[in-house]
Design a protein around this motif. Structure first.
Motif, PDB file in Angstrom:
ATOM      1  N   PHE A  31     125.582 -44.542  -4.511  1.00  0.00           N
ATOM      2  CA  PHE A  31     125.461 -43.059  -4.321  1.00  0.00           C
ATOM      3  C   PHE A  31     126.473 -42.056  -4.856  1.00  0.00           C
ATOM      4  O   PHE A  31     126.090 -41.032  -5.336  1.00  0.00           O
ATOM      5  CB  PHE A  31     125.418 -43.095  -2.790  1.00  0.00           C
ATOM      6  CG  PHE A  31     124.473 -43.887  -2.064  1.00  0.00           C
ATOM      7  CD1 PHE A  31     123.066 -43.920  -2.265  1.00  0.00           C
ATOM      8  CD2 PHE A  31     124.932 -45.098  -1.654  1.00  0.00           C
ATOM      9  CE1 PHE A  31     122.231 -44.815  -1.783  1.00  0.00           C
ATOM     10  CE2 PHE A  31     124.073 -46.065  -0.841  1.00  0.00           C
ATOM     11  CZ  PHE A  31     122.552 -45.848  -0.918  1.00  0.00           C
ATOM     12  N   GLY A  47     119.295 -38.079  -5.516  1.00  0.00           N
ATOM     13  CA  GLY A  47     119.663 -39.522  -5.317  1.00  0.00           C
ATOM     14  C   GLY A  47     120.217 -39.509  -4.101  1.00  0.00           C
ATOM     15  O   GLY A  47     119.472 -40.228  -2.979  1.00  0.00           O
ATOM     16  N   GLN A  48     121.536 -39.510  -3.856  1.00  0.00           N
ATOM     17  CA  GLN A  48     122.184 -39.676  -2.688  1.00  0.00           C
ATOM     18  C   GLN A  48     121.476 -38.996  -1.175  1.00  0.00           C
ATOM     19  O   GLN A  48     121.041 -37.843  -1.425  1.00  0.00           O
ATOM     20  CB  GLN A  48     123.602 -39.239  -2.634  1.00  0.00           C
ATOM     21  CG  GLN A  48     124.513 -39.705  -1.413  1.00  0.00           C
ATOM     22  CD  GLN A  48     126.071 -38.995  -1.616  1.00  0.00           C
ATOM     23  OE1 GLN A  48     126.044 -38.238  -2.315  1.00  0.00           O
ATOM     24  NE2 GLN A  48     126.986 -39.874  -0.801  1.00  0.00           N
ATOM     25  N   GLY A  49     121.205 -39.702  -0.299  1.00  0.00           N
ATOM     26  CA  GLY A  49     120.662 -38.903   0.893  1.00  0.00           C
ATOM     27  C   GLY A  49     121.383 -38.310   1.674  1.00  0.00           C
ATOM     28  O   GLY A  49     122.102 -38.610   2.317  1.00  0.00           O
ATOM     29  N   TYR A 136     120.542 -51.576   2.997  1.00  0.00           N
ATOM     30  CA  TYR A 136     121.555 -50.507   2.674  1.00  0.00           C
ATOM     31  C   TYR A 136     123.028 -51.323   2.200  1.00  0.00           C
ATOM     32  O   TYR A 136     123.146 -52.372   2.775  1.00  0.00           O
ATOM     33  CB  TYR A 136     121.886 -49.730   4.044  1.00  0.00           C
ATOM     34  CG  TYR A 136     122.948 -48.740   3.857  1.00  0.00           C
ATOM     35  CD1 TYR A 136     122.737 -47.594   2.981  1.00  0.00           C
ATOM     36  CD2 TYR A 136     124.065 -48.666   4.758  1.00  0.00           C
ATOM     37  CE1 TYR A 136     123.510 -46.669   3.039  1.00  0.00           C
ATOM     38  CE2 TYR A 136     124.949 -47.475   4.665  1.00  0.00           C
ATOM     39  CZ  TYR A 136     124.564 -46.654   3.621  1.00  0.00           C
ATOM     40  OH  TYR A 136     125.547 -45.529   3.530  1.00  0.00           O
ATOM     41  N   ASN A 185     115.803 -47.494   4.891  1.00  0.00           N
ATOM     42  CA  ASN A 185     116.092 -47.009   3.634  1.00  0.00           C
ATOM     43  C   ASN A 185     116.468 -48.309   2.743  1.00  0.00           C
ATOM     44  O   ASN A 185     117.036 -49.228   3.099  1.00  0.00           O
ATOM     45  CB  ASN A 185     117.506 -46.515   3.988  1.00  0.00           C
ATOM     46  CG  ASN A 185     118.254 -46.007   2.624  1.00  0.00           C
ATOM     47  OD1 ASN A 185     117.824 -46.120   1.558  1.00  0.00           O
ATOM     48  ND2 ASN A 185     119.409 -45.620   2.750  1.00  0.00           N
ATOM     49  N   TYR A 216     117.249 -43.207  11.031  1.00  0.00           N
ATOM     50  CA  TYR A 216     116.437 -42.335  10.517  1.00  0.00           C
ATOM     51  C   TYR A 216     115.397 -42.291  12.001  1.00  0.00           C
ATOM     52  O   TYR A 216     114.340 -42.317  11.403  1.00  0.00           O
ATOM     53  CB  TYR A 216     115.693 -42.892   9.240  1.00  0.00           C
ATOM     54  CG  TYR A 216     116.949 -42.980   7.996  1.00  0.00           C
ATOM     55  CD1 TYR A 216     117.167 -41.620   7.599  1.00  0.00           C
ATOM     56  CD2 TYR A 216     116.958 -44.148   7.800  1.00  0.00           C
ATOM     57  CE1 TYR A 216     118.059 -41.573   6.753  1.00  0.00           C
ATOM     58  CE2 TYR A 216     118.200 -43.974   6.594  1.00  0.00           C
ATOM     59  CZ  TYR A 216     118.513 -42.688   5.990  1.00  0.00           C
ATOM     60  OH  TYR A 216     119.414 -42.751   5.034  1.00  0.00           O
ATOM     61  N   LYS A 247     122.037 -37.706  10.399  1.00  0.00           N
ATOM     62  CA  LYS A 247     120.915 -37.811   9.786  1.00  0.00           C
ATOM     63  C   LYS A 247     119.746 -36.570  10.562  1.00  0.00           C
ATOM     64  O   LYS A 247     119.103 -35.945  10.188  1.00  0.00           O
ATOM     65  CB  LYS A 247     120.138 -39.018   9.993  1.00  0.00           C
ATOM     66  CG  LYS A 247     120.965 -40.271   9.331  1.00  0.00           C
ATOM     67  CD  LYS A 247     120.914 -40.285   7.764  1.00  0.00           C
ATOM     68  CE  LYS A 247     122.220 -41.345   7.527  1.00  0.00           C
ATOM     69  NZ  LYS A 247     122.393 -41.155   5.962  1.00  0.00           N
ATOM     70  N   PHE A 331     113.111 -40.682   2.595  1.00  0.00           N
ATOM     71  CA  PHE A 331     113.030 -41.169   0.909  1.00  0.00           C
ATOM     72  C   PHE A 331     111.745 -41.374   0.682  1.00  0.00           C
ATOM     73  O   PHE A 331     110.588 -41.666   1.441  1.00  0.00           O
ATOM     74  CB  PHE A 331     113.834 -42.418   0.902  1.00  0.00           C
ATOM     75  CG  PHE A 331     115.147 -42.582   1.451  1.00  0.00           C
ATOM     76  CD1 PHE A 331     116.193 -41.588   0.581  1.00  0.00           C
ATOM     77  CD2 PHE A 331     115.664 -43.073   2.429  1.00  0.00           C
ATOM     78  CE1 PHE A 331     117.387 -41.436   1.047  1.00  0.00           C
ATOM     79  CE2 PHE A 331     117.020 -43.107   2.887  1.00  0.00           C
ATOM     80  CZ  PHE A 331     117.847 -42.224   2.209  1.00  0.00           C
ATOM     81  N   ARG A 376     114.152 -44.667  -6.139  1.00  0.00           N
ATOM     82  CA  ARG A 376     114.165 -43.678  -4.704  1.00  0.00           C
ATOM     83  C   ARG A 376     114.380 -42.173  -4.753  1.00  0.00           C
ATOM     84  O   ARG A 376     115.559 -41.720  -5.508  1.00  0.00           O
ATOM     85  CB  ARG A 376     115.183 -44.359  -3.610  1.00  0.00           C
ATOM     86  CG  ARG A 376     115.051 -43.911  -2.332  1.00  0.00           C
ATOM     87  CD  ARG A 376     116.295 -44.304  -1.557  1.00  0.00           C
ATOM     88  NE  ARG A 376     117.398 -43.455  -1.652  1.00  0.00           N
ATOM     89  CZ  ARG A 376     118.461 -43.363  -1.190  1.00  0.00           C
ATOM     90  NH1 ARG A 376     118.590 -44.507  -0.218  1.00  0.00           N
ATOM     91  NH2 ARG A 376     119.509 -42.622  -1.493  1.00  0.00           N
TER      92      ARG A 376
HETATM   93  N1  GLN Z   1     122.484 -43.020   3.418  1.00  0.00           N
HETATM   94  C1  GLN Z   1     122.658 -42.350   2.306  1.00  0.00           C
HETATM   95  C2  GLN Z   1     121.817 -42.856   1.066  1.00  0.00           C
HETATM   96  O1  GLN Z   1     121.466 -44.062   1.128  1.00  0.00           O
HETATM   97  C3  GLN Z   1     123.859 -41.821   1.709  1.00  0.00           C
HETATM   98  C4  GLN Z   1     124.855 -43.325   1.825  1.00  0.00           C
HETATM   99  C5  GLN Z   1     126.269 -42.943   1.077  1.00  0.00           C
HETATM  100  O2  GLN Z   1     126.576 -42.190   0.341  1.00  0.00           O
HETATM  101  N2  GLN Z   1     127.052 -43.973   1.588  1.00  0.00           N
HETATM  102  O3  GLN Z   1     121.613 -42.400  -0.111  1.00  0.00           O
END
Ligand code: GLN
Ligand code: PMP
Length: 396
Positions: A31, A47-49, A136, A185, A216, A247, A331, A376
């Motif tokens: 990320f 990219g990063q969530g 994750y 995720n 989520y 979130k 996502f 993703r």
């Molecule tokens: N949960 C977010 C993701 O999957 C960001 C996680 C992070 O930056 N560590 O993108």
């Protein structure tokens, strides 16, 4: 014999001792890598969530109000009572399970700390913890830091649904826990009631603990429900339920979450938590508690994100990406095989650099880097950001 000069003495004293890494195979998270590359290249960062829009001003004002009221010193180690009570009331209302706010809810510095602290509290050297891949990226290093072994069970390739025969077969006398994550995720799948019941049956004859990552929880689409582990008494009795305000309320940078677990499990969790972070940001906790008095922000979230998902999916429908389902989370995964011959990681770098849109390779969520030609995208973005990304992707 030459005498050492003050300079050579200083130089040797300044030598950094080498150390044996506890995580030799780990680099910087994907990320961070992709967000850095996106910033460097001026790419749209899908990219990063994290959202690129701000949270509700009411929430900011609730935190400011707490600061102005002088609520700026250490809170109780377990979290401020009003926030723990608000969480317990919400879990009871939504899932019909009553947690004791004093004994069974603990406020954490986000879900990442919550998961690490659970693992440190329960995993002894030699224990096994089942993870369902893709997962994750913090889970496996957390297990290894605790001296445990991660047992990787794949979700069914293509659909990312749980394979209960494989899960059952992975349980041994050494299994201390299993980690599940729904909505998921990176795949965006959501576990059905039947999945949760099946897991409950499998775990019933065992002492295996459950870590249920539900960050989520309020992003579930098309009228589906989020089946929290709290809804199933056989699961709740052995579960650490982990969630994150980041979130739900668009404040990923505030890093506040919680763990709900039976009193005996919470007591062990708190022993580690107190020496891990001790306490979590006081005014943010009070602000969140005040903001939780209104249910609408989280009740409205599925429709809010479903609209963004649909906008993004309808734009991608004009490209050669193959869309995978996105039932929940923020996502959207796509199959890249008709667009490129590159592997996932190289494709994401190429897409960021040459097309100006950042994505995350799914291979980053597998221990062996399994490459299924899927990447993703995160659609927690302003419509204009999504439209800019879609314009760029349409060129592919
Ligand atoms: N949960 C977010 C993701 O999957 C960001 C996680 C992070 O930056 N560590 O993108
Ligand atoms: N679990 C999953 C599945 C996640 O996607 C995230 C978000 N990065 C986390 C845990 C961590 O959440 P937090 O930002 O609250 O630490």
């Amino acid at each position: 014999m030459t005498m050492p000069t003050p300079d050579t003495i200083r130089a040797s004293a300044a030598r950094t001792p080498s150390l044996k890494s506890k995580l030799p195979a780990v680099g910087t998270t994907i990320f961070t890598v992709m967000s850095t590359l996106a910033a460097e290249k001026g790419a749209v960062n899908l990219g990063q969530g994290f959202p690129d829009f701000d949270c509700d001003l009411k929430l900011i004002n609730a935190v400011l109000d707490a600061m102005n009221r002088g609520l700026n010193q250490y809170p109780p180690m377990t979290g401020v009572p009003v926030l723990r009570e608000a969480i317990a009331a919400k879990l009871a209302r939504l899932h019909g399970h009553s947690y004791n706010a004093n004994l069974e809810i603990t406020i954490t510095a986000g879900a990442t700390q919550a998961i690490l602290t659970v693992i440190l509290a329960i995993v002894h050297p030699g224990d096994e913890v089942i993870v369902l891949e893709p997962c994750y990226d913090s889970y496996v290093p957390n297990i290894e830091l605790a001296g445990g072994t991660a047992v990787r069970v794949p979700l069914i390739p293509g659909t990312f649904r749980p394979d209960f025969d494989k899960i059952s077969n992975a349980i041994t006398p050494k299994t201390r826990a299993i980690i599940i994550n729904s909505p998921h995720n990176p795949s965006g799948t959501v576990w059905l009631e039947a999945d949760m019941l099946k897991l409950q049956d499998i775990l019933a004859p065992t002492d295996v603990l459950l870590i249920s990552d539900e960050v989520y929880e309020h992003m579930v689409f098309d009228g589906q429900l989020h089946y929290s582990s709290a809804r199933f008494s056989g699961l709740a009795a052995r579960a650490f339920i982990v969630s994150s305000f980041g979130k739900t309320y668009h404040v990923t940078g505030w890093k506040v979450g919680y763990v709900a677990a039976p009193a005996a499990l919470s007591a062990e969790f708190r022993k580690v938590h107190q020496f891990n972070v001790f306490t979590v940001n006081t005014p943010v906790q009070y602000g969140l508690a005040a903001y939780m008095a209104d249910d609408r922000p989280y009740l409205d979230l599925p429709a809010f994100y479903q609209r963004k998902r649909d906008l993004f999916r309808s734009g991608l429908a004009n490209t050669r990406f193959k869309l995978l389902p996105s039932e929940g989370s923020y996502f959207q995964c796509v199959d890249i095989s008709k667009v490129s011959d590159l592997n996932e990681a190289d494709f994401c770098k190429w897409l960021t650099t040459e097309v100006g849109v950042a994505a995350i390779p799914l291979s980053a969520f597998y221990g062996n880097g399994f490459d299924q030609r899927v990447v993703r995208f995160c659609f927690a973005k302003k419509d204009e950001t999504l439209n800019t990304a879609l314009d760029r992707l349409a060129r592919l």
